[in-house]
Scaffold this motif. Structure first.
Motif, mmCIF file in Angstrom:
data_model
loop_
_atom_site.group_PDB
_atom_site.id
_atom_site.type_symbol
_atom_site.label_atom_id
_atom_site.label_comp_id
_atom_site.label_asym_id
_atom_site.label_seq_id
_atom_site.Cartn_x
_atom_site.Cartn_y
_atom_site.Cartn_z
ATOM 1 N N ARG A 243 -22.214 12.432 -12.624
ATOM 2 C CA ARG A 243 -23.903 12.278 -12.823
ATOM 3 C C ARG A 243 -24.711 13.313 -12.207
ATOM 4 N N ILE B 221 -25.233 16.460 -14.490
ATOM 5 C CA ILE B 221 -26.099 16.073 -15.888
ATOM 6 C C ILE B 221 -27.606 16.244 -15.010
ATOM 7 N N ASN B 222 -27.817 15.913 -14.006
ATOM 8 C CA ASN B 222 -28.930 15.969 -13.333
ATOM 9 C C ASN B 222 -29.260 16.643 -11.857
ATOM 10 N N TRP C 30 -34.974 11.678 -10.952
ATOM 11 C CA TRP C 30 -34.062 11.749 -11.809
ATOM 12 C C TRP C 30 -34.357 12.945 -12.887
ATOM 13 N N PRO D 276 -33.073 16.191 -15.223
ATOM 14 C CA PRO D 276 -31.830 16.717 -15.660
ATOM 15 C C PRO D 276 -31.832 18.171 -15.461
ATOM 16 N N ILE E 127 -28.689 18.065 -21.018
ATOM 17 C CA ILE E 127 -28.691 16.994 -22.021
ATOM 18 C C ILE E 127 -28.221 17.439 -23.420
ATOM 19 N N HIS F 39 -30.639 5.527 -15.590
ATOM 20 C CA HIS F 39 -29.742 5.442 -16.685
ATOM 21 C C HIS F 39 -30.449 5.149 -18.271
ATOM 22 N N LYS G 218 -33.243 6.218 -18.913
ATOM 23 C CA LYS G 218 -33.775 7.501 -19.026
ATOM 24 C C LYS G 218 -32.752 8.784 -19.545
ATOM 25 N N LEU G 219 -31.547 8.525 -18.899
ATOM 26 C CA LEU G 219 -30.499 9.486 -19.188
ATOM 27 C C LEU G 219 -30.169 9.297 -20.795
ATOM 28 N N ASN G 220 -29.778 7.804 -21.138
ATOM 29 C CA ASN G 220 -29.361 7.674 -22.508
ATOM 30 C C ASN G 220 -30.516 7.993 -23.557
ATOM 31 N N VAL H 70 -30.356 11.471 -24.041
ATOM 32 C CA VAL H 70 -29.120 12.009 -24.899
ATOM 33 C C VAL H 70 -29.466 11.675 -26.370
#
Length: 184
Positions: free
Chosen positions: A8, A12-13, A26, A28, A33, A69, A71-73, A76
């Motif tokens: 991660r 990713i970030n 966090w 990216p 993404i 997570h 936010k990440l999801n 994506v």
């Protein structure tokens, strides 16, 4: 099915030596993404395996991690992708757990939960410990130069005895994704 395991922070970030402690911190890495979306659309199953010792160090809470997570999801999903699952080690480095990379415990858990083997998967990371965890499970190591990647590459180059069979190096996750999709 093609499997990609991503670290991660730094892949990713953006990473920080002070740890990423909140959803606001966090951020990216540009193109990461979208790269996950491209990989997903190309048929890859994507999982994240990340050390998060900031929890064990009491720098942030599990709720903070879940918000990051989420936010990440969401990002994506908006890019047309999907992460199958995010596996994390919350332990302090001194805890001696089996899940902290470079140990392969997170990958063991992923294999069991998803019912798939990591053998032959790509493990994309920015540190030696990421690559070593992947190699322990028969993954192809992919180093990105974002995060700690350039420092890791310099350490690998300085230590000619370091053996990372099959190591592939890309500038960032977007570059890696483009190359991996073309290789299908």
């Amino acid at each position: 099915m093609h499997l990609i395991i991503l670290d991660r922070d730094g892949v990713i970030n953006e990473d920080s030596d002070s740890y990423i402690k909140s959803v606001d911190e966090w951020v990216p890495i540009p193109g990461s993404i979208e790269a996950i979306g491209i990989l997903y659309k190309a048929g890859f199953t994507i999982v994240v395996a990340t050390n998060q010792s900031g929890i064990g160090r009491q720098l942030f809470s599990l709720d903070d991690l879940n918000a990051m997570h989420d936010k990440l999801n969401m990002l994506v999903k908006n890019a047309g992708g999907k992460i199958a699952n995010i596996y994390y080690c919350p332990h302090h480095p001194d805890d001696g757990c089996a899940c902290r990379k470079p140990k392969a415990g997170l990958i063991d858990i992923m294999e069991k939960e998803l019912g798939i083997s990591a053998q032959g998967a790509f493990f994309i990371g920015d540190s030696l410990r990421d690559l070593e965890a992947g190699l322990a499970k028969g993954c192809t190591p992919v180093l990105v130069e974002t995060g700690k990647g350039k420092k890791t590459l310099a350490a690998i180059d300085a230590n000619k005895k370091s053996t990372l069979p099959g190591l592939v190096i890309y500038g960032n996750l977007a570059e890696a994704a483009g190359a991996l999709v073309k290789s299908l």
